[in-house]
Design an enzyme around this catalytic site. Sequence first.
Site, short mmCIF file in Angstrom:
data_model
loop_
_atom_site.label_atom_id
_atom_site.label_comp_id
_atom_site.label_asym_id
_atom_site.label_seq_id
_atom_site.Cartn_x
_atom_site.Cartn_y
_atom_site.Cartn_z
N THR A 76 -0.30 7.05 18.04
CA THR A 76 -1.28 8.11 17.77
C THR A 76 -1.73 8.14 16.31
O THR A 76 -1.01 7.70 15.43
CB THR A 76 -0.71 9.51 18.11
OG1 THR A 76 0.31 9.84 17.14
CG2 THR A 76 -0.15 9.58 19.51
N ARG A 77 -2.95 8.66 16.13
CA ARG A 77 -3.46 8.98 14.79
C ARG A 77 -4.26 10.28 14.93
O ARG A 77 -4.69 10.64 16.02
CB ARG A 77 -4.39 7.88 14.25
CG ARG A 77 -3.73 6.53 13.98
CD ARG A 77 -2.76 6.56 12.83
NE ARG A 77 -2.26 5.22 12.49
CZ ARG A 77 -1.21 4.65 13.08
NH1 ARG A 77 -0.54 5.27 14.04
NH2 ARG A 77 -0.82 3.46 12.69
N ASN A 112 -5.97 9.67 8.29
CA ASN A 112 -7.06 8.79 8.75
C ASN A 112 -8.42 9.48 8.78
O ASN A 112 -8.61 10.47 9.49
CB ASN A 112 -6.75 8.26 10.16
CG ASN A 112 -5.50 7.41 10.19
OD1 ASN A 112 -4.41 7.90 9.89
ND2 ASN A 112 -5.65 6.15 10.52
N TYR A 124 0.84 -1.21 0.00
CA TYR A 124 0.00 0.00 0.00
C TYR A 124 0.87 1.25 0.00
O TYR A 124 0.71 2.13 -0.85
CB TYR A 124 -0.90 -0.03 1.23
CG TYR A 124 -1.88 1.12 1.33
CD1 TYR A 124 -3.03 1.16 0.54
CD2 TYR A 124 -1.68 2.15 2.25
CE1 TYR A 124 -3.94 2.21 0.65
CE2 TYR A 124 -2.58 3.21 2.36
CZ TYR A 124 -3.71 3.24 1.57
OH TYR A 124 -4.60 4.27 1.68
N GLU A 171 4.16 1.77 -0.63
CA GLU A 171 4.99 1.93 -1.83
C GLU A 171 4.12 2.07 -3.07
O GLU A 171 4.49 2.75 -4.03
CB GLU A 171 5.98 0.77 -1.98
CG GLU A 171 7.02 0.69 -0.86
CD GLU A 171 8.04 1.82 -0.89
OE1 GLU A 171 7.97 2.71 -1.74
OE2 GLU A 171 8.95 1.80 -0.04
P1 NAD Z 1 -12.65 1.99 0.57
O1 NAD Z 1 -11.99 0.67 0.64
O2 NAD Z 1 -13.95 2.18 1.27
O3 NAD Z 1 -12.89 2.42 -0.95
C1 NAD Z 1 -12.07 2.01 -2.00
C2 NAD Z 1 -12.97 1.73 -3.20
O4 NAD Z 1 -12.16 1.34 -4.31
C3 NAD Z 1 -13.95 0.59 -2.95
O5 NAD Z 1 -15.23 0.94 -3.43
C4 NAD Z 1 -13.35 -0.57 -3.74
O6 NAD Z 1 -14.33 -1.53 -4.14
C5 NAD Z 1 -12.73 0.17 -4.89
N1 NAD Z 1 -11.62 -0.57 -5.51
C6 NAD Z 1 -10.57 -1.18 -4.90
N2 NAD Z 1 -9.75 -1.74 -5.81
C7 NAD Z 1 -10.28 -1.46 -7.04
C8 NAD Z 1 -9.92 -1.78 -8.37
N3 NAD Z 1 -8.81 -2.49 -8.62
N4 NAD Z 1 -10.71 -1.35 -9.38
C9 NAD Z 1 -11.83 -0.63 -9.14
N5 NAD Z 1 -12.24 -0.31 -7.88
C10 NAD Z 1 -11.47 -0.73 -6.85
O7 NAD Z 1 -11.58 3.06 1.05
P2 NAD Z 1 -11.73 4.61 1.36
O8 NAD Z 1 -11.46 4.82 2.79
O9 NAD Z 1 -12.98 5.12 0.75
O10 NAD Z 1 -10.48 5.18 0.57
C11 NAD Z 1 -10.62 5.81 -0.70
C12 NAD Z 1 -9.25 6.26 -1.19
O11 NAD Z 1 -8.69 7.18 -0.27
C13 NAD Z 1 -8.25 5.13 -1.36
O12 NAD Z 1 -7.46 5.36 -2.50
C14 NAD Z 1 -7.39 5.24 -0.13
O13 NAD Z 1 -6.09 4.75 -0.34
C15 NAD Z 1 -7.41 6.73 0.13
N6 NAD Z 1 -7.18 7.02 1.56
C16 NAD Z 1 -8.15 6.82 2.47
C17 NAD Z 1 -7.90 7.07 3.81
C18 NAD Z 1 -8.96 6.89 4.86
O14 NAD Z 1 -8.66 7.05 6.05
N7 NAD Z 1 -10.19 6.60 4.51
C19 NAD Z 1 -6.64 7.50 4.22
C20 NAD Z 1 -5.66 7.66 3.26
C21 NAD Z 1 -5.94 7.43 1.93
N1 UDP Z 2 -5.83 -0.47 15.89
C1 UDP Z 2 -6.17 -0.93 17.15
N2 UDP Z 2 -7.25 -1.74 17.26
C2 UDP Z 2 -8.01 -2.11 16.19
C3 UDP Z 2 -7.67 -1.62 14.90
C4 UDP Z 2 -6.55 -0.81 14.80
O1 UDP Z 2 -5.52 -0.62 18.15
O2 UDP Z 2 -9.00 -2.85 16.38
C5 UDP Z 2 -4.68 0.44 15.78
C6 UDP Z 2 -3.67 0.10 14.68
O3 UDP Z 2 -2.72 -0.83 15.17
C7 UDP Z 2 -3.09 1.47 14.38
C8 UDP Z 2 -4.25 2.43 14.62
O4 UDP Z 2 -5.18 1.73 15.43
O5 UDP Z 2 -2.06 1.76 15.29
C9 UDP Z 2 -4.92 2.88 13.35
O6 UDP Z 2 -5.23 1.72 12.60
P1 UDP Z 2 -6.04 1.78 11.24
O7 UDP Z 2 -6.03 0.41 10.66
O8 UDP Z 2 -7.36 2.42 11.47
O9 UDP Z 2 -5.24 2.81 10.32
P2 UDP Z 2 -3.68 2.97 9.92
O10 UDP Z 2 -2.84 2.08 10.77
O11 UDP Z 2 -3.63 2.58 8.49
O12 UDP Z 2 -3.41 4.38 10.18
#
Ligand code: NAD
Ligand code: UDP
Length: 314
Positions: free
Chosen positions: A213-214, A177, A148, A150
């Site tokens: 933290t987040r 997040n 993810y 990279e």
């Molecule tokens: P999500 O998993 O709910 O949504 C991703 C969507 O992409 C889904 O509808 C999934 O079915 C679709 N998808 C996945 N692979 C696909 C493919 N190969 N072809 C077509 N569709 C595909 O995630 P999200 O939280 O809505 O995230 C949306 C975007 O924002 C992502 O690119 C994610 O990396 C980025 N992002 C989200 C967060 C967050 O906290 N939500 C943080 C950082 C980045």
């Molecule tokens: N985490 C946790 N309990 C859970 C799910 C996640 O303590 O049930 C922690 C996880 O290890 C990370 C943080 O919460 O430190 C945020 O995790 P998340 O998967 O939401 O996002 P990301 O790690 O990708 O920021």
Amino acid sequence: MPASITRNLITGGAGFVGSHLVDRLMQAGEEVICLDNYFTGRKSNIAEWIGHPRFELIRHDVTEPIQLEVDRIWHLACPASPVHYQFNPIKTAKTSFLGTYNMLGLARRVGARLLMASTSEIYGDPEVHPQPESYRGCVNTIGIRSCYDEGKRIAETLCFDYQRMHGTEIRVMRIFNTYGPRMLPDDGRVVSNFIVQALRGEPLTLYGDGSQTRSFCYVADLVEGMIRLMNCSHTGPMNIGNPGEFTIRQLAELVRAKINSELPLIEKPLPADDPLQRQPVIDLAKQELGWQPEVPLEQGLEPTIAYFREVLAP
Ligand code: NAD
Ligand code: UDP
């Protein structure tokens, strides 16, 4: 229909963030093509628009090219939860690289502007805190999160090479997040896990001791930032997130206090490469977009909990 109406393609539009963006653009009177392979997205997220004359739904995988006539590409397709992106890590890397390559190719052909949903994960386990856009990150190239992290890094690289080589209009948004209604109950991310556990009367699972933290951004704030970024002239990468930083234990306490303060917190092993701390510097977004988040965590948890109550109701 007026000829000047903006035609949007939203990849990943049936997902959590994408479906909120669909709502905003449809409400603004624009045309929306929602493209998704439904890996983590659901039709129910965009059900209210199915059949609308300005809305189209395409089942497609972004790892395959597609030809469409559009003005703007919001490229969000990629699983975002560690549980989902680690399910098939090779596919995740393909989605990031080939998906972004295909969408940039489309943007170049039709002269569309493309916004790529990048992530705070490109900073890895950061040694600089909080993280400004100028920080280059500390990412493990061979760990379980690398597909993810990279993947998004090469996706950013592709965007800037398309801009340099072909003049493609790009916007790169580093999302921190984000939480809110329409996350999947089995999404695996921390906010949905804690809320679902608390509503089911189960212990809340802290990975490690919960001192990591987040910084949590409410989805409506994020989508507002996303739209402003697409509309602005700044092309460099931009952090969009809420600088309000919490330990995971503090988040668990907050959720517990709102749902059931009797529930125990239990510690589970910390996953490999789990970043210790994360907080966005959002000066650039403030300056370029006049944007900053409006919804503090305490407040954003309310509609999120209400959503999960409804989803989990028998
Ligand atoms: P999500 O998993 O709910 O949504 C991703 C969507 O992409 C889904 O509808 C999934 O079915 C679709 N998808 C996945 N692979 C696909 C493919 N190969 N072809 C077509 N569709 C595909 O995630 P999200 O939280 O809505 O995230 C949306 C975007 O924002 C992502 O690119 C994610 O990396 C980025 N992002 C989200 C967060 C967050 O906290 N939500 C943080 C950082 C980045
Ligand atoms: N985490 C946790 N309990 C859970 C799910 C996640 O303590 O049930 C922690 C996880 O290890 C990370 C943080 O919460 O430190 C945020 O995790 P998340 O998967 O939401 O996002 P990301 O790690 O990708 O920021």
